[in-house]
Scaffold this active site. Sequence first.
Site, PDB file in Angstrom:
ATOM      1  N   SER A   1     -11.372   1.241  -5.866  1.00 57.09           N
ATOM      2  CA  SER A   1     -10.918   1.670  -7.175  1.00 57.09           C
ATOM      3  C   SER A   1     -12.041   1.939  -8.170  1.00 57.09           C
ATOM      4  O   SER A   1     -11.902   1.674  -9.363  1.00 57.09           O
ATOM      5  CB  SER A   1      -9.955   0.625  -7.742  1.00 57.09           C
ATOM      6  OG  SER A   1      -8.914   1.271  -8.362  1.00 57.09           O
TER       7      SER A   1
ATOM      8  N   ASP B   1      -3.837   0.428  -9.752  1.00 54.79           N
ATOM      9  CA  ASP B   1      -5.256   0.160  -9.969  1.00 54.79           C
ATOM     10  C   ASP B   1      -5.528  -0.178 -11.436  1.00 54.79           C
ATOM     11  O   ASP B   1      -6.188  -1.163 -11.750  1.00 54.79           O
ATOM     12  CB  ASP B   1      -6.094   1.380  -9.556  1.00 54.79           C
ATOM     13  CG  ASP B   1      -5.831   1.791  -8.118  1.00 54.79           C
ATOM     14  OD1 ASP B   1      -5.271   0.980  -7.368  1.00 54.79           O
ATOM     15  OD2 ASP B   1      -6.191   2.924  -7.752  1.00 54.79           O
TER      16      ASP B   1
ATOM     17  N   GLU C   1       0.847  -1.198   0.000  1.00 66.38           N
ATOM     18  CA  GLU C   1       0.000   0.000   0.000  1.00 66.38           C
ATOM     19  C   GLU C   1       0.876   1.238   0.000  1.00 66.38           C
ATOM     20  O   GLU C   1       1.818   1.352   0.792  1.00 66.38           O
ATOM     21  CB  GLU C   1      -0.899  -0.024   1.239  1.00 66.38           C
ATOM     22  CG  GLU C   1      -2.248   0.587   1.010  1.00 66.38           C
ATOM     23  CD  GLU C   1      -3.080  -0.190  -0.007  1.00 66.38           C
ATOM     24  OE1 GLU C   1      -3.002   0.160  -1.206  1.00 66.38           O
ATOM     25  OE2 GLU C   1      -3.786  -1.127   0.390  1.00 66.38           O
ATOM     26  N   HIS C   2       0.555   2.136  -0.913  1.00 64.97           N
ATOM     27  CA  HIS C   2       1.317   3.380  -1.083  1.00 64.97           C
ATOM     28  C   HIS C   2       2.759   3.089  -1.489  1.00 64.97           C
ATOM     29  O   HIS C   2       3.667   3.827  -1.104  1.00 64.97           O
ATOM     30  CB  HIS C   2       1.252   4.246   0.190  1.00 64.97           C
ATOM     31  CG  HIS C   2      -0.092   4.880   0.375  1.00 64.97           C
ATOM     32  ND1 HIS C   2      -0.504   5.971  -0.341  1.00 64.97           N
ATOM     33  CD2 HIS C   2      -1.138   4.545   1.161  1.00 64.97           C
ATOM     34  CE1 HIS C   2      -1.739   6.303   0.012  1.00 64.97           C
ATOM     35  NE2 HIS C   2      -2.157   5.436   0.915  1.00 64.97           N
TER      36      HIS C   2
ATOM     37  N   TYR D   1      -2.933  12.555   0.322  1.00 68.41           N
ATOM     38  CA  TYR D   1      -2.231  11.606  -0.561  1.00 68.41           C
ATOM     39  C   TYR D   1      -1.067  12.321  -1.264  1.00 68.41           C
ATOM     40  O   TYR D   1       0.087  11.869  -1.212  1.00 68.41           O
ATOM     41  CB  TYR D   1      -3.242  11.063  -1.576  1.00 68.41           C
ATOM     42  CG  TYR D   1      -2.718   9.991  -2.510  1.00 68.41           C
ATOM     43  CD1 TYR D   1      -3.089   8.660  -2.335  1.00 68.41           C
ATOM     44  CD2 TYR D   1      -1.894  10.289  -3.582  1.00 68.41           C
ATOM     45  CE1 TYR D   1      -2.646   7.669  -3.195  1.00 68.41           C
ATOM     46  CE2 TYR D   1      -1.436   9.319  -4.445  1.00 68.41           C
ATOM     47  CZ  TYR D   1      -1.819   8.008  -4.253  1.00 68.41           C
ATOM     48  OH  TYR D   1      -1.360   7.035  -5.108  1.00 68.41           O
TER      49      TYR D   1
ATOM     50  N   SER E   1     -12.958   4.810  -9.237  1.00 64.65           N
ATOM     51  CA  SER E   1     -12.576   5.842 -10.211  1.00 64.65           C
ATOM     52  C   SER E   1     -11.726   5.252 -11.326  1.00 64.65           C
ATOM     53  O   SER E   1     -11.910   5.578 -12.500  1.00 64.65           O
ATOM     54  CB  SER E   1     -11.831   6.978  -9.512  1.00 64.65           C
ATOM     55  OG  SER E   1     -10.785   6.462  -8.727  1.00 64.65           O
TER      56      SER E   1
ATOM     57  N   ASP F   1       3.207   2.044  -4.948  1.00 61.70           N
ATOM     58  CA  ASP F   1       3.275   2.078  -6.423  1.00 61.70           C
ATOM     59  C   ASP F   1       3.884   3.363  -6.973  1.00 61.70           C
ATOM     60  O   ASP F   1       4.672   3.337  -7.909  1.00 61.70           O
ATOM     61  CB  ASP F   1       1.920   1.757  -7.069  1.00 61.70           C
ATOM     62  CG  ASP F   1       0.791   2.715  -6.722  1.00 61.70           C
ATOM     63  OD1 ASP F   1       0.972   3.560  -5.822  1.00 61.70           O
ATOM     64  OD2 ASP F   1      -0.285   2.616  -7.359  1.00 61.70           O
TER      65      ASP F   1
ATOM     66  N   SER G   1     -25.777   7.640 -16.072  1.00 65.11           N
ATOM     67  CA  SER G   1     -25.411   6.493 -15.261  1.00 65.11           C
ATOM     68  C   SER G   1     -26.574   6.088 -14.375  1.00 65.11           C
ATOM     69  O   SER G   1     -27.341   6.935 -13.919  1.00 65.11           O
ATOM     70  CB  SER G   1     -24.201   6.855 -14.400  1.00 65.11           C
ATOM     71  OG  SER G   1     -24.012   5.876 -13.403  1.00 65.11           O
TER      72      SER G   1
HETATM   73  C1  GLA Z   1      -4.872   4.776  -4.556  1.00 62.10           C
HETATM   74  C2  GLA Z   1      -4.072   5.021  -5.823  1.00 62.10           C
HETATM   75  C3  GLA Z   1      -3.105   3.866  -6.085  1.00 62.10           C
HETATM   76  C4  GLA Z   1      -2.274   3.536  -4.834  1.00 62.10           C
HETATM   77  C5  GLA Z   1      -3.183   3.389  -3.613  1.00 62.10           C
HETATM   78  C6  GLA Z   1      -2.397   3.210  -2.353  1.00 62.10           C
HETATM   79  O1  GLA Z   1      -5.758   3.716  -4.747  1.00 62.10           O
HETATM   80  O2  GLA Z   1      -4.932   5.164  -6.929  1.00 62.10           O
HETATM   81  O3  GLA Z   1      -2.276   4.188  -7.175  1.00 62.10           O
HETATM   82  O4  GLA Z   1      -1.294   4.504  -4.632  1.00 62.10           O
HETATM   83  O5  GLA Z   1      -4.023   4.516  -3.458  1.00 62.10           O
HETATM   84  O6  GLA Z   1      -1.667   2.018  -2.378  1.00 62.10           O
END
Ligand code: GLA
Length: 435
Positions: A145, A190, A54-55, A242, A147, A57, A88
Amino acid sequence: MIAGAARLPTPRWGTVTLVSAPSLDAIVSAFAAHYGEPPAAAFHAPGRVNLIGEHTDYSNLPVLPIAIERGITVAACPAEGALVEAFSSNFEGAPALACANPSADAAIPWSPYLAGALRELADLAPSRGAKLFIDGDLPAGGGLSSSSALTVGVIAALAAAWDVRLTPEEIVRRAVIAERHAGVESGGMDQEVIVFATAGAALRIDFDPAGRRLVLVPPGLAFVAAYSGDDAPKAGSARDAYNERVVGARIATAMLADEVGLELEHPITLRQVAGVDVVDVLVDGLPERLSATEAAHGIDLDIEQLVRLTSGRFDHQLKVPVRRVARHILREAERVDQAEAALLAGDLPAFGRLLNESHDSLRGDFGCSTPALDRLCAAMRKAGAFGARLTGAGFGGYALAAAPPSAIAAVIEAAIGAAGGPAFEVHASGGLCRL
Ligand code: GLA
């Protein structure tokens, strides 16, 4: 809302809602009822649950997500003129964007993703019109995810409707940039898992050098996704928190590289210093918080390289978290290797412990958990999970539990008891597909 879908309170992008997934027939009928013609193409883009990593990428360090059975379906047909219209069954509002110069409609929270996708298709299909319908059963704004599923689905469906050939790699690349237009300096996890996932397996993704490999989900391991009750919209304060951490990671990289005498390449990512010399020790000596201006002072580095964000400006004077962010990211990357090895060995208790350590680090060092997420994870562990952690960007949203199949019902019950739900089992599922 189309026939066959459950009736729920008015959905809003940024609010968690669930609708049941409609069939292709239902999508075609809804499309035809609205536009008076059938769609030319429809794609299903799954949501994702990140198992671990997590965090990492955006620092080009590895991740290990799965795609899930819930997702977003986008149906499209070409239209005369240069306007892209969308409606939608899940999200309020019906944006109509000029293809040549798409600008998001501030009143429609999901329109920035549509605008970003159009911008990333502009070189391939300038000034073409289209009609879009978006449906799905993925909770929005919760860290599963939605988005990215929306952006990937829109790019795939529009390209097909306009007869533009895009490789899966191109869809990923364009979807990553499209989403950055919406203001989050996110990495590529994602979009990559949404496009490339395979049912029954997690996807280990490396970014530098780029690579993907499947890691089978071993027998005896099942997953629950559970909502914490706190929204985690990719806009507003969560986006700022973020982006601050992305800058903090870059500042840490620059300072660590300076200490060990390493020449940095651009873009600056912690990947370049991970595993180098005694960086894992030096990280503890970094300052707690620092601004980009302070960091650039004394290091021969252009400040723009630290604060460069794809969209928007960043306050050079703002003190951002450095030491703890870097420590989390570097250790989390090691946990990805260990978690992959635990899955390969079928050592599920070890895998669970790594999830718990990841959550502790996200809470204590990275600072993206919430009391509700902490309580939720604790409840799911107590109910028999091997381990539990927040999943996605955090600051609210969803948590993941890894549990033996026999404990799934108890884990779901505990999650609902702790946070009110929704909580449901998720399975490692396939990626983007044309319906
Ligand atoms: C969001 C971002 C991803 C990743 C996660 C944390 O989902 O879209 O790219 O950085 O946060 O792991």
